[in-house]
Design a protein around this motif. Structure first.
Motif, PDB file in Angstrom:
ATOM      1  N   LEU A   1       0.072   6.019  11.692  1.00 13.86           N
ATOM      2  CA  LEU A   1      -1.073   6.334  10.871  1.00 13.86           C
ATOM      3  C   LEU A   1      -2.026   5.942  11.877  1.00 13.86           C
ATOM      4  CD1 LEU A   1       0.673   6.472   8.300  1.00 13.86           C
ATOM      5  CD2 LEU A   1      -1.293   5.711   7.017  1.00 13.86           C
ATOM      6  N   PHE A   2      -2.725   6.983  12.564  1.00 12.35           N
ATOM      7  CA  PHE A   2      -3.736   6.613  13.606  1.00 12.35           C
ATOM      8  C   PHE A   2      -5.219   7.132  13.089  1.00 12.35           C
ATOM      9  CE2 PHE A   2      -5.037   8.339  18.017  1.00 12.35           C
ATOM     10  CZ  PHE A   2      -5.823   7.361  18.222  1.00 12.35           C
ATOM     11  N   GLY A   3      -6.147   6.201  12.734  1.00 14.56           N
ATOM     12  CA  GLY A   3      -7.495   6.367  12.723  1.00 14.56           C
ATOM     13  C   GLY A   3      -7.799   5.473  11.357  1.00 14.56           C
ATOM     14  N   ALA A   4      -9.020   5.754  11.209  1.00 16.38           N
ATOM     15  CA  ALA A   4      -9.924   4.945   9.951  1.00 16.38           C
ATOM     16  C   ALA A   4     -10.181   3.721  10.434  1.00 16.38           C
ATOM     17  CB  ALA A   4      -9.030   4.773   8.600  1.00 16.38           C
ATOM     18  N   SER A   5     -10.954   2.616   9.697  1.00 12.47           N
ATOM     19  CA  SER A   5     -10.933   1.532  10.046  1.00 12.47           C
ATOM     20  C   SER A   5      -9.901   0.455   9.935  1.00 12.47           C
ATOM     21  CB  SER A   5     -12.140   1.007   9.113  1.00 12.47           C
ATOM     22  OG  SER A   5     -11.854   0.675   7.862  1.00 12.47           O
ATOM     23  N   GLU A   6     -10.083  -0.782  10.340  1.00  9.97           N
ATOM     24  CA  GLU A   6      -8.761  -1.392  10.363  1.00  9.97           C
ATOM     25  C   GLU A   6      -8.351  -1.834   9.038  1.00  9.97           C
ATOM     26  OE1 GLU A   6      -7.387  -6.020  12.003  1.00  9.97           O
ATOM     27  OE2 GLU A   6      -9.483  -5.081  12.680  1.00  9.97           O
ATOM     28  N   ALA A   7      -9.531  -2.235   8.119  1.00  6.34           N
ATOM     29  CA  ALA A   7      -9.269  -2.673   6.824  1.00  6.34           C
ATOM     30  C   ALA A   7      -8.587  -1.404   5.845  1.00  6.34           C
ATOM     31  CB  ALA A   7     -10.442  -3.000   5.943  1.00  6.34           C
ATOM     32  N   SER A   8      -8.957  -0.176   6.201  1.00  2.00           N
ATOM     33  CA  SER A   8      -8.705   0.989   5.594  1.00  2.00           C
ATOM     34  C   SER A   8      -7.482   1.441   5.933  1.00  2.00           C
ATOM     35  CB  SER A   8      -9.645   2.158   5.772  1.00  2.00           C
ATOM     36  OG  SER A   8      -9.265   3.588   5.225  1.00  2.00           O
ATOM     37  N   ASN A   9      -6.953   1.321   7.290  1.00  3.51           N
ATOM     38  CA  ASN A   9      -5.877   1.569   7.738  1.00  3.51           C
ATOM     39  C   ASN A   9      -4.761   0.812   7.224  1.00  3.51           C
ATOM     40  OD1 ASN A   9      -3.672   1.543   9.824  1.00  3.51           O
ATOM     41  ND2 ASN A   9      -4.509   3.367  10.531  1.00  3.51           N
ATOM     42  N   ARG A  10      -5.033  -0.351   7.172  1.00  2.29           N
ATOM     43  CA  ARG A  10      -3.965  -1.359   6.747  1.00  2.29           C
ATOM     44  C   ARG A  10      -3.648  -1.145   5.359  1.00  2.29           C
ATOM     45  NH1 ARG A  10      -6.485  -5.652   8.179  1.00  2.29           N
ATOM     46  NH2 ARG A  10      -7.731  -6.047   6.361  1.00  2.29           N
ATOM     47  N   GLN A  11      -4.660  -0.741   4.388  1.00  2.00           N
ATOM     48  CA  GLN A  11      -4.419  -0.406   3.220  1.00  2.00           C
ATOM     49  C   GLN A  11      -3.519   0.713   2.920  1.00  2.00           C
ATOM     50  OE1 GLN A  11      -5.239  -2.512   0.214  1.00  2.00           O
ATOM     51  NE2 GLN A  11      -3.650  -0.995  -0.502  1.00  2.00           N
ATOM     52  N   ALA A  12      -3.819   1.679   3.841  1.00  2.00           N
ATOM     53  CA  ALA A  12      -3.214   3.028   3.658  1.00  2.00           C
ATOM     54  C   ALA A  12      -1.613   2.731   3.926  1.00  2.00           C
ATOM     55  CB  ALA A  12      -3.787   4.094   4.512  1.00  2.00           C
ATOM     56  N   VAL A  13      -1.322   1.880   5.015  1.00  2.00           N
ATOM     57  CA  VAL A  13       0.047   1.536   5.444  1.00  2.00           C
ATOM     58  C   VAL A  13       0.682   0.800   4.119  1.00  2.00           C
ATOM     59  CG1 VAL A  13       1.346   0.297   6.753  1.00  2.00           C
ATOM     60  CG2 VAL A  13      -0.347   1.561   8.089  1.00  2.00           C
ATOM     61  N   GLN A  14       0.085   0.070   3.660  1.00  2.00           N
ATOM     62  CA  GLN A  14       0.457  -0.889   2.586  1.00  2.00           C
ATOM     63  C   GLN A  14       0.923   0.159   1.349  1.00  2.00           C
ATOM     64  OE1 GLN A  14      -1.385  -4.170   1.311  1.00  2.00           O
ATOM     65  NE2 GLN A  14      -0.509  -4.298  -0.781  1.00  2.00           N
ATOM     66  N   THR A  15      -0.064   1.038   0.981  1.00  2.00           N
ATOM     67  CA  THR A  15       0.227   2.066  -0.026  1.00  2.00           C
ATOM     68  C   THR A  15       1.258   2.863   0.047  1.00  2.00           C
ATOM     69  OG1 THR A  15      -2.185   1.798  -0.664  1.00  2.00           O
ATOM     70  CG2 THR A  15      -0.928   3.731  -1.526  1.00  2.00           C
ATOM     71  N   LEU A  16       1.155   3.515   1.409  1.00  2.00           N
ATOM     72  CA  LEU A  16       2.273   4.471   1.533  1.00  2.00           C
ATOM     73  C   LEU A  16       3.795   3.633   1.610  1.00  2.00           C
ATOM     74  CD1 LEU A  16       0.813   6.847   4.017  1.00  2.00           C
ATOM     75  CD2 LEU A  16       1.477   7.383   1.836  1.00  2.00           C
ATOM     76  N   GLY A  17       3.710   2.294   2.220  1.00  2.00           N
ATOM     77  CA  GLY A  17       4.968   2.001   2.342  1.00  2.00           C
ATOM     78  C   GLY A  17       5.715   1.356   1.175  1.00  2.00           C
ATOM     79  N   GLU A  18       4.848   1.262   0.207  1.00  2.00           N
ATOM     80  CA  GLU A  18       5.341   0.761  -1.395  1.00  2.00           C
ATOM     81  C   GLU A  18       6.052   1.799  -1.922  1.00  2.00           C
ATOM     82  OE1 GLU A  18       1.830  -0.510  -3.187  1.00  2.00           O
ATOM     83  OE2 GLU A  18       1.869  -2.596  -2.422  1.00  2.00           O
TER      84      GLU A  18
END
Length: 263
Positions: free
Chosen positions: A127-144
């Motif tokens: 996932l390439f893009g968005a702010s650090e906080a938003s990117n981290r949350q998206a990775v967590q959400t999809l990873g779950e």
């Protein structure tokens, strides 16, 4: 169905291309299942696939940005990500006595990203893009949602062009089957073209604000609103400063360009 006869896309999947009248762009009307099949076919066959989404904003940019236009000309799949484009296709189909394409052929990025993670061939995603906080949350959400899929987040807001080589090195080291670039047009398209040239990722998709939407940073309109063609109003109301130019000014600029070309 409307459009041109089916042809074999460079992905190796059986797809169908159609020309949108008046707007004069090519699109690939696919359902979500057809898109997922195309992704699986590309990865399984060791082929490259670039996925872009077409809406009125991208149509405008194809007429004003030569580099952007080349990206869309080269992309193997150009999804319909806007009701005006789908409506134009449906009107042409009805006038020609052919069945309509239907709302299931309108695919926004968030309509298929959660499902693509469950394809057996998709083991690693960037996932390439968005702010650090938003990117981290998206990775967590999809990873779950898909614990068997490994995710690498690379924030890019703000973006520094000098970081491109380092980003490419990260991607090559990770070895993903799918690269999602969510940075807005036309920056994400330029980076997609550059990364396709210097990495071996099988499938690269430009996904606009999808990373922010998946993280919850940006509100996502209910899908029934999208089917009514009023998602633009939802976005405008949720962030008028960001979207006022795109939805209240740019359509008239596009109309002027179309009329000028027809004159």
């Amino acid at each position: 169905m409307g459009g041109n006869p089916p042809d074999q896309a460079r992905s190796g999947a059986f797809t169908q291309s159609a020309r949108v009248p008046v707007l004069d762009v090519n699109v690939t009307p696919l359902t979500r299942d057809q898109l997922l099949s195309s992704v699986a076919t590309a990865i399984g066959g060791g082929r490259r696939l670039t996925i872009a989404g077409h809406n009125l904003h991208s149509v405008y940019l194809t007429r004003t940005d030569a580099q952007f236009r080349r990206f869309y000309e080269d992309a193997e799949l150009r999804l319909i990500d806007g009701m005006p484009l789908l409506s134009a296709l449906d009107l042409t189909a009805l006038c020609g006595g052919r069945p309509r394409w239907g709302s299931r052929h309108r695919l926004g990025s968030t309509d298929w990203i959660p499902q693509v993670m469950h394809l057996p061939s998709v083991r690693r995603i960037v996932l390439f893009g968005a702010s650090e906080a938003s990117n981290r949350q998206a990775v967590q959400t999809l990873g779950e949602r898909a614990e068997q899929t490994e995710l690498l987040g690379i924030p890019a807001d703000p973006w520094n062009p000098e970081d491109l080589d380092a980003v490419a090195a990260q991607i090559r080291a990770f070895g993903p089957q799918l690269l999602l670039i969510g940075m807005g047009m036309p920056l994400q398209e330029r980076l997609a073209a550059a990364l396709r040239a210097c990495t071996s990722v099988a499938v690269i998709a430009t996904v606009g604000g999808a990373i922010d939407q998946l993280s919850g940073t940006q509100s996502l309109a209910p899908r029934w609103i999208g089917r009514t063609g009023l998602e633009w109003a939802w976005r405008l109301a949720s962030d008028p400063r960001r979207f006022a130019g795109r939805y209240l000014v740019e359509p008239f600029q596009l109309a002027r360009l179309i009329l000028r070309g027809a004159a």
